[in-house]
Design a protein around this motif. Structure first.
Motif, PDB file in Angstrom:
ATOM      1  N   UNK A  54       0.849  -1.191   0.000  1.00 63.38           N
ATOM      2  CA  UNK A  54       0.000   0.000   0.000  1.00 63.38           C
ATOM      3  C   UNK A  54       0.884   1.240   0.000  1.00 63.38           C
ATOM      4  N   UNK A  55       0.849   1.965  -1.110  1.00 71.42           N
ATOM      5  CA  UNK A  55       1.667   3.169  -1.245  1.00 71.42           C
ATOM      6  C   UNK A  55       0.747   4.387  -1.155  1.00 71.42           C
ATOM      7  N   UNK A  56       0.915   5.232  -0.127  1.00 68.00           N
ATOM      8  CA  UNK A  56       0.038   6.406   0.009  1.00 68.00           C
ATOM      9  C   UNK A  56       0.098   7.286  -1.237  1.00 68.00           C
ATOM     10  N   UNK A  57      -1.059   7.798  -1.637  1.00 68.62           N
ATOM     11  CA  UNK A  57      -1.098   8.662  -2.813  1.00 68.62           C
ATOM     12  C   UNK A  57      -0.419   9.994  -2.519  1.00 68.62           C
ATOM     13  N   UNK A  86       0.095  10.325  -7.665  1.00 70.19           N
ATOM     14  CA  UNK A  86       0.759   9.042  -7.876  1.00 70.19           C
ATOM     15  C   UNK A  86      -0.205   7.887  -7.627  1.00 70.19           C
ATOM     16  N   UNK A  87       0.089   6.742  -8.241  1.00 67.18           N
ATOM     17  CA  UNK A  87      -0.691   5.518  -8.041  1.00 67.18           C
ATOM     18  C   UNK A  87       0.281   4.343  -8.088  1.00 67.18           C
ATOM     19  N   UNK A  88       0.851   4.005  -6.924  1.00 63.04           N
ATOM     20  CA  UNK A  88       1.926   3.013  -6.868  1.00 63.04           C
ATOM     21  C   UNK A  88       1.600   1.805  -5.991  1.00 63.04           C
ATOM     22  N   UNK A  89       0.356   1.648  -5.577  1.00 60.04           N
ATOM     23  CA  UNK A  89      -0.030   0.457  -4.816  1.00 60.04           C
ATOM     24  C   UNK A  89       0.041  -0.778  -5.718  1.00 60.04           C
ATOM     25  N   UNK A  90       0.614  -1.863  -5.199  1.00 56.19           N
ATOM     26  CA  UNK A  90       0.817  -3.074  -6.002  1.00 56.19           C
ATOM     27  C   UNK A  90       0.520  -4.325  -5.181  1.00 56.19           C
TER      28      UNK A  90
END
Length: 246
Positions: A54-57, A86-90
């Motif tokens: 979970x990557x915070x926006x 940004x959208x880096x959740x993977x």
């Protein structure tokens, strides 16, 4: 009392890593965000891990200047505020390979999966570029004006907005190394770390659904996007605490 301590020590250690006969969960933090994952052994030499990162926006606002062959008759604003997100959740599925049964060092291979749109960029005020769109309609092809984003020229749509995205591969192979067992053998809890790279291909900039080519504007604007558009890998460095539950 001594017998109880010995029994507890025996129960906290395992030496029979086999096909999914143990299970652990872990929580970590690093360059991929906050990770939550589960892991199980396949053999004493291979462990499989799966989870979510979970990557915070991140939101950043800045002003972009107009660029192109601006007619002398134009007397409107020369810069406009835009916001990047940004959208880096993977998610990930990884395999740790240990050279020895008792080894903590491992080589990891697998893949990350996420959105292909890692950055979006839009003007903050709806329709603020309508005058630019009308002006472009009267200009010949090859002489359009728009917002200057590093090597790229962002022209507004018929509603006076720009909508740009930076795209990479949604499926990203991973290769790295690390230290620590994802399913602890000697203790219930353990500390792990991993480092490596995701191979996400050559990033591409899209304006709406149209892939842009470099306009060579020689501008200092959009330095972050200029750097990311040249990076074919994403670095990974994660630290985790794992606990065996089975």
């Amino acid at each position: 009392m001594m017998g109880f301590s010995q029994l507890s020590a025996q129960e906290s250690a395992v030496d029979d890593h086999g096909i999914f006969n143990h299970l652990s969960v872990g929580v970590g933090v690093g360059l991929t965000g906050i990770s939550i994952e589960a892991a199980a052994p396949i053999t004493p030499y291979v462990t499989v891990r799966g989870g979510v990162n979970i990557f915070p926006q991140i939101k950043v606002k800045t002003d972009l200047d107009l660029d192109g062959e601006i007619p002398a008759s134009y007397n409107g604003p020369r810069s406009f505020e835009v916001e990047g997100k940004s959208s880096l959740t993977t998610g990930h599925l990884l395999f740790d390979v240990y050279p020895f049964k008792t080894s903590a060092f491992h080589v990891t291979a697998g893949a990350y999966l996420g959105s292909d749109k890692i950055i979006t960029l839009k003007n903050t005020k709806d329709g603020v570029l309508m005058d630019i769109n009308r002006l472009n309609a009267s200009l010949p092809d090859g002489q359009k004006i728009g917002l200057d984003l590093g090597d790229y020229l962002l022209t507004p749509d018929e509603r006076g907005n720009v909508d740009a995205t930076l795209k990479v591969a949604a499926f990203r192979p991973y290769l790295g190394v690390g230290f620590g067992r994802a399913v602890p053998a000697k203790h219930r809890f353990a500390f792990n770390f991993d480092m490596g790279v995701q191979f996400w291909g050559t990033p591409e900039v899209y304006l709406r659904d149209h892939k842009l080519t470099k306009a060579d504007t020689n501008s200092d604007t959009g330095e972050v996007l200029k750097y990311l558009s040249k990076a074919t890998v994403y670095p990974v460095l994660n630290f985790r605490i794992v606990g065996r539950i089975l």
